[in-house]
Design a protein around this motif. Sequence first.
Motif, PDB file in Angstrom:
ATOM      1  N   THR A  77       0.835  -1.199   0.000  1.00  0.00           N
ATOM      2  CA  THR A  77       0.000   0.000   0.000  1.00  0.00           C
ATOM      3  C   THR A  77       0.869   1.248   0.000  1.00  0.00           C
ATOM      4  O   THR A  77       1.882   1.313   0.707  1.00  0.00           O
ATOM      5  CB  THR A  77      -0.932   0.015   1.214  1.00  0.00           C
ATOM      6  N   VAL A  78       0.450   2.226  -0.787  1.00  0.00           N
ATOM      7  CA  VAL A  78       1.084   3.534  -0.785  1.00  0.00           C
ATOM      8  C   VAL A  78       0.065   4.543  -0.286  1.00  0.00           C
ATOM      9  O   VAL A  78      -1.141   4.407  -0.545  1.00  0.00           O
ATOM     10  CB  VAL A  78       1.619   3.906  -2.187  1.00  0.00           C
ATOM     11  N   TYR A  79       0.547   5.519   0.463  1.00  0.00           N
ATOM     12  CA  TYR A  79      -0.324   6.507   1.096  1.00  0.00           C
ATOM     13  C   TYR A  79       0.034   7.908   0.623  1.00  0.00           C
ATOM     14  O   TYR A  79       1.169   8.189   0.225  1.00  0.00           O
ATOM     15  CB  TYR A  79      -0.180   6.453   2.616  1.00  0.00           C
ATOM     16  N   LEU A  80      -0.949   8.793   0.704  1.00  0.00           N
ATOM     17  CA  LEU A  80      -0.696  10.216   0.510  1.00  0.00           C
ATOM     18  C   LEU A  80      -1.384  10.935   1.663  1.00  0.00           C
ATOM     19  O   LEU A  80      -2.618  11.020   1.712  1.00  0.00           O
ATOM     20  CB  LEU A  80      -1.232  10.713  -0.831  1.00  0.00           C
ATOM     21  N   GLN A  81      -0.585  11.394   2.596  1.00  0.00           N
ATOM     22  CA  GLN A  81      -1.108  12.179   3.713  1.00  0.00           C
ATOM     23  C   GLN A  81      -1.140  13.638   3.296  1.00  0.00           C
ATOM     24  O   GLN A  81      -0.113  14.187   2.871  1.00  0.00           O
ATOM     25  CB  GLN A  81      -0.223  12.003   4.943  1.00  0.00           C
ATOM     26  N   MET A  82      -2.303  14.253   3.424  1.00  0.00           N
ATOM     27  CA  MET A  82      -2.486  15.625   2.972  1.00  0.00           C
ATOM     28  C   MET A  82      -2.945  16.485   4.144  1.00  0.00           C
ATOM     29  O   MET A  82      -3.944  16.158   4.799  1.00  0.00           O
ATOM     30  CB  MET A  82      -3.518  15.679   1.839  1.00  0.00           C
ATOM     31  N   HIS A  83      -2.213  17.558   4.395  1.00  0.00           N
ATOM     32  CA  HIS A  83      -2.565  18.502   5.453  1.00  0.00           C
ATOM     33  C   HIS A  83      -2.783  19.886   4.852  1.00  0.00           C
ATOM     34  O   HIS A  83      -2.335  20.174   3.742  1.00  0.00           O
ATOM     35  CB  HIS A  83      -1.444  18.582   6.498  1.00  0.00           C
TER      36      HIS A  83
END
Length: 117
Positions: A77-83
């Motif tokens: 799994t690859v993630y993209l954390q966006m703030h």
Amino acid sequence: QVQLVESGGDLVQPGGSLRLSCAASGIIFSISPMGWYRQAPGKQRELVAGLTQGGSTMYEDSVKGRFTISRDNGKNTVYLQMHNLKPEDTAVYYCNALDARNLRTYWGQGTQVTVSS
């Protein structure tokens, strides 16, 4: 058969956060470069963040310092954390994988991110 399944898109207020996930199957995930792209209405698809099999990252200028790409090879799994999301981040976000065995690229179906008050 290679499959990429994104999740995590949602409607969020400006300044909010989201984490996108992309579960991969059918590729040797640990040696596959991965990326997140986005496409807003009327615009071309653009690369937002990339992550090599060795852990090197790159980010589009407008998301630097706000977005983080990461991978969990144990979960494929690859993630993209966006703030600190902004209205201009509104787009369909797509996961991309490069199969290192044959250099073919694959896309997920996309997940909608809408930033609006």
